[in-house]
Motif scaffolding. Structure first.
Motif, PDB file in Angstrom:
ATOM      1  N   THR A  55       3.839   6.169 -13.250  1.00 25.98           N
ATOM      2  CA  THR A  55       3.141   7.300 -13.868  1.00 25.98           C
ATOM      3  C   THR A  55       2.078   6.880 -14.872  1.00 25.98           C
ATOM      4  O   THR A  55       1.015   7.497 -14.920  1.00 25.98           O
ATOM      5  CB  THR A  55       4.154   8.223 -14.571  1.00 25.98           C
ATOM      6  N   ASP A  56       2.333   5.834 -15.657  1.00 27.67           N
ATOM      7  CA  ASP A  56       1.421   5.458 -16.738  1.00 27.67           C
ATOM      8  C   ASP A  56       0.557   4.236 -16.430  1.00 27.67           C
ATOM      9  O   ASP A  56      -0.590   4.171 -16.859  1.00 27.67           O
ATOM     10  CB  ASP A  56       2.202   5.183 -18.028  1.00 27.67           C
ATOM     11  N   ILE A  57       1.111   3.259 -15.734  1.00 28.99           N
ATOM     12  CA  ILE A  57       0.364   2.031 -15.459  1.00 28.99           C
ATOM     13  C   ILE A  57      -0.450   2.184 -14.167  1.00 28.99           C
ATOM     14  O   ILE A  57      -1.665   2.089 -14.179  1.00 28.99           O
ATOM     15  CB  ILE A  57       1.307   0.812 -15.368  1.00 28.99           C
ATOM     16  N   ALA A  58       0.219   2.432 -13.052  1.00 25.87           N
ATOM     17  CA  ALA A  58      -0.483   2.586 -11.771  1.00 25.87           C
ATOM     18  C   ALA A  58      -1.120   3.962 -11.640  1.00 25.87           C
ATOM     19  O   ALA A  58      -2.105   4.124 -10.922  1.00 25.87           O
ATOM     20  CB  ALA A  58       0.483   2.353 -10.613  1.00 25.87           C
ATOM     21  N   LYS A  59      -0.548   4.938 -12.341  1.00 30.40           N
ATOM     22  CA  LYS A  59      -1.026   6.323 -12.261  1.00 30.40           C
ATOM     23  C   LYS A  59      -1.216   6.743 -10.800  1.00 30.40           C
ATOM     24  O   LYS A  59      -2.275   7.221 -10.399  1.00 30.40           O
ATOM     25  CB  LYS A  59      -2.314   6.495 -13.060  1.00 30.40           C
ATOM     26  N   ILE A  60      -0.143   6.548 -10.028  1.00 31.50           N
ATOM     27  CA  ILE A  60      -0.251   6.818  -8.596  1.00 31.50           C
ATOM     28  C   ILE A  60      -0.463   8.304  -8.318  1.00 31.50           C
ATOM     29  O   ILE A  60       0.071   9.164  -9.000  1.00 31.50           O
ATOM     30  CB  ILE A  60       0.976   6.295  -7.811  1.00 31.50           C
ATOM     31  N   ASP A  61      -1.270   8.542  -7.342  1.00 22.73           N
ATOM     32  CA  ASP A  61      -1.478   9.872  -6.785  1.00 22.73           C
ATOM     33  C   ASP A  61      -0.556   9.941  -5.577  1.00 22.73           C
ATOM     34  O   ASP A  61      -0.814   9.303  -4.544  1.00 22.73           O
ATOM     35  CB  ASP A  61      -2.942  10.040  -6.391  1.00 22.73           C
ATOM     36  N   LEU A  62       0.543  10.674  -5.710  1.00 26.08           N
ATOM     37  CA  LEU A  62       1.542  10.702  -4.648  1.00 26.08           C
ATOM     38  C   LEU A  62       0.976  11.168  -3.316  1.00 26.08           C
ATOM     39  O   LEU A  62       1.411  10.698  -2.259  1.00 26.08           O
ATOM     40  CB  LEU A  62       2.736  11.566  -5.051  1.00 26.08           C
ATOM     41  N   SER A  63      -0.018  12.031  -3.339  1.00 27.81           N
ATOM     42  CA  SER A  63      -0.587  12.518  -2.079  1.00 27.81           C
ATOM     43  C   SER A  63      -1.274  11.390  -1.308  1.00 27.81           C
ATOM     44  O   SER A  63      -1.383  11.444  -0.083  1.00 27.81           O
ATOM     45  CB  SER A  63      -1.563  13.667  -2.324  1.00 27.81           C
ATOM     46  N   LYS A  64      -1.728  10.357  -2.000  1.00 27.39           N
ATOM     47  CA  LYS A  64      -2.349   9.200  -1.349  1.00 27.39           C
ATOM     48  C   LYS A  64      -1.352   8.056  -1.172  1.00 27.39           C
ATOM     49  O   LYS A  64      -1.396   7.321  -0.188  1.00 27.39           O
ATOM     50  CB  LYS A  64      -3.549   8.710  -2.165  1.00 27.39           C
ATOM     51  N   HIS A  65      -0.467   7.894  -2.156  1.00 26.25           N
ATOM     52  CA  HIS A  65       0.461   6.761  -2.161  1.00 26.25           C
ATOM     53  C   HIS A  65       1.575   6.918  -1.129  1.00 26.25           C
ATOM     54  O   HIS A  65       1.911   5.957  -0.419  1.00 26.25           O
ATOM     55  CB  HIS A  65       1.051   6.592  -3.568  1.00 26.25           C
ATOM     56  N   LEU A  66       2.157   8.097  -1.051  1.00 26.69           N
ATOM     57  CA  LEU A  66       3.304   8.284  -0.165  1.00 26.69           C
ATOM     58  C   LEU A  66       2.990   7.998   1.305  1.00 26.69           C
ATOM     59  O   LEU A  66       3.782   7.312   1.963  1.00 26.69           O
ATOM     60  CB  LEU A  66       3.909   9.677  -0.344  1.00 26.69           C
ATOM     61  N   PRO A  67       1.861   8.465   1.846  1.00 25.13           N
ATOM     62  CA  PRO A  67       1.569   8.117   3.249  1.00 25.13           C
ATOM     63  C   PRO A  67       1.492   6.599   3.489  1.00 25.13           C
ATOM     64  O   PRO A  67       1.905   6.120   4.549  1.00 25.13           O
ATOM     65  CB  PRO A  67       0.230   8.792   3.523  1.00 25.13           C
ATOM     66  N   LYS A  68       1.002   5.851   2.510  1.00 31.90           N
ATOM     67  CA  LYS A  68       0.982   4.387   2.637  1.00 31.90           C
ATOM     68  C   LYS A  68       2.404   3.841   2.688  1.00 31.90           C
ATOM     69  O   LYS A  68       2.710   2.917   3.452  1.00 31.90           O
ATOM     70  CB  LYS A  68       0.232   3.752   1.466  1.00 31.90           C
ATOM     71  N   MET A  69       3.282   4.410   1.847  1.00 30.75           N
ATOM     72  CA  MET A  69       4.669   3.959   1.833  1.00 30.75           C
ATOM     73  C   MET A  69       5.406   4.357   3.103  1.00 30.75           C
ATOM     74  O   MET A  69       6.235   3.598   3.605  1.00 30.75           O
ATOM     75  CB  MET A  69       5.403   4.508   0.602  1.00 30.75           C
ATOM     76  N   TYR A  70       5.083   5.526   3.639  1.00 30.93           N
ATOM     77  CA  TYR A  70       5.664   5.913   4.930  1.00 30.93           C
ATOM     78  C   TYR A  70       5.287   4.877   5.988  1.00 30.93           C
ATOM     79  O   TYR A  70       6.136   4.425   6.765  1.00 30.93           O
ATOM     80  CB  TYR A  70       5.164   7.282   5.406  1.00 30.93           C
ATOM     81  N   ASN A  71       4.008   4.520   6.027  1.00 25.44           N
ATOM     82  CA  ASN A  71       3.535   3.549   7.017  1.00 25.44           C
ATOM     83  C   ASN A  71       4.175   2.181   6.802  1.00 25.44           C
ATOM     84  O   ASN A  71       4.553   1.509   7.758  1.00 25.44           O
ATOM     85  CB  ASN A  71       2.013   3.430   6.974  1.00 25.44           C
ATOM     86  N   PHE A  72       4.277   1.774   5.530  1.00 29.05           N
ATOM     87  CA  PHE A  72       4.880   0.476   5.218  1.00 29.05           C
ATOM     88  C   PHE A  72       6.304   0.403   5.749  1.00 29.05           C
ATOM     89  O   PHE A  72       6.661  -0.514   6.489  1.00 29.05           O
ATOM     90  CB  PHE A  72       4.847   0.261   3.696  1.00 29.05           C
ATOM     91  N   TRP A  73       7.114   1.390   5.378  1.00 27.69           N
ATOM     92  CA  TRP A  73       8.528   1.358   5.779  1.00 27.69           C
ATOM     93  C   TRP A  73       8.710   1.671   7.258  1.00 27.69           C
ATOM     94  O   TRP A  73       9.636   1.145   7.891  1.00 27.69           O
ATOM     95  CB  TRP A  73       9.363   2.264   4.879  1.00 27.69           C
ATOM     96  N   GLU A  74       7.851   2.476   7.851  1.00 28.67           N
ATOM     97  CA  GLU A  74       7.940   2.701   9.294  1.00 28.67           C
ATOM     98  C   GLU A  74       7.673   1.401  10.043  1.00 28.67           C
ATOM     99  O   GLU A  74       8.352   1.083  11.026  1.00 28.67           O
ATOM    100  CB  GLU A  74       6.952   3.782   9.743  1.00 28.67           C
ATOM    101  N   SER A  75       6.703   0.634   9.571  1.00 37.98           N
ATOM    102  CA  SER A  75       6.408  -0.656  10.194  1.00 37.98           C
ATOM    103  C   SER A  75       7.615  -1.581  10.114  1.00 37.98           C
ATOM    104  O   SER A  75       7.976  -2.232  11.099  1.00 37.98           O
ATOM    105  CB  SER A  75       5.195  -1.307   9.526  1.00 37.98           C
ATOM    106  N   ILE A  76       8.238  -1.629   8.956  1.00 38.24           N
ATOM    107  CA  ILE A  76       9.377  -2.523   8.754  1.00 38.24           C
ATOM    108  C   ILE A  76      10.610  -2.060   9.515  1.00 38.24           C
ATOM    109  O   ILE A  76      11.278  -2.852  10.185  1.00 38.24           O
ATOM    110  CB  ILE A  76       9.697  -2.646   7.246  1.00 38.24           C
ATOM    111  N   LEU A  77      10.925  -0.786   9.408  1.00 43.38           N
ATOM    112  CA  LEU A  77      12.208  -0.301   9.925  1.00 43.38           C
ATOM    113  C   LEU A  77      12.178   0.116  11.387  1.00 43.38           C
ATOM    114  O   LEU A  77      13.185   0.001  12.086  1.00 43.38           O
ATOM    115  CB  LEU A  77      12.703   0.867   9.065  1.00 43.38           C
TER     116      LEU A  77
END
Length: 127
Positions: free
Chosen positions: A32-54
């Protein structure tokens, strides 16, 4: 409970993980404070990351290690932070899934946490 077998399962896992981790007393501030992630942009990347792995679908493009080095320069990412990340991940997996892919999610996260912790520590010590 079912195993992680679809993109929808991956999205559920990632969403529930982020629901917890961004509120975590020890590591939430990284998101929230350091990366200040925008979940609408970050979450799709994480979906792709874990879909690739799993699921073995090569949908992730990127270098997760490279993204974390600048954050580590702002505030040191220490072993205790990676341990907490792993605790939250493991609990989220176990609360929602069981099976081979669920266990793979935990094992892979453990490996990721170890490698990232090592590399972040080395980056700080080489300054």
């Amino acid at each position: 409970m079912n195993d992680i077998t679809t993109r929808q399962d991956v999205e559920l896992l990632v969403n529930r993980f982020y629901d917890q981790v961004i509120k975590d007393d020890l590591i939430g501030f990284f998101f929230t404070d350091i990366a200040k992630i925008d979940l609408s942009k970050h979450l799709p990347k994480m979906y792709n990351f874990w879909e690739s792995i799993l699921l073995g679908n090569p949908v992730y493009e990127g270098n997760p290690m490279r993204v974390h080095f600048p954050l580590n320069e702002v505030t040191a990412m220490e072993e205790k932070h990676f341990n907490r990340w792993l605790q939250v991940w493991e609990k989220t997996v176990h609360d929602n899934f069981e099976g081979e892919n669920a266990e793979t999610a935990i094992t892979r996260a453990l490996n990721i946490a170890r490698i990232m912790s090592y590399k972040m520590t080395n980056a700080r010590s080489s300054e």
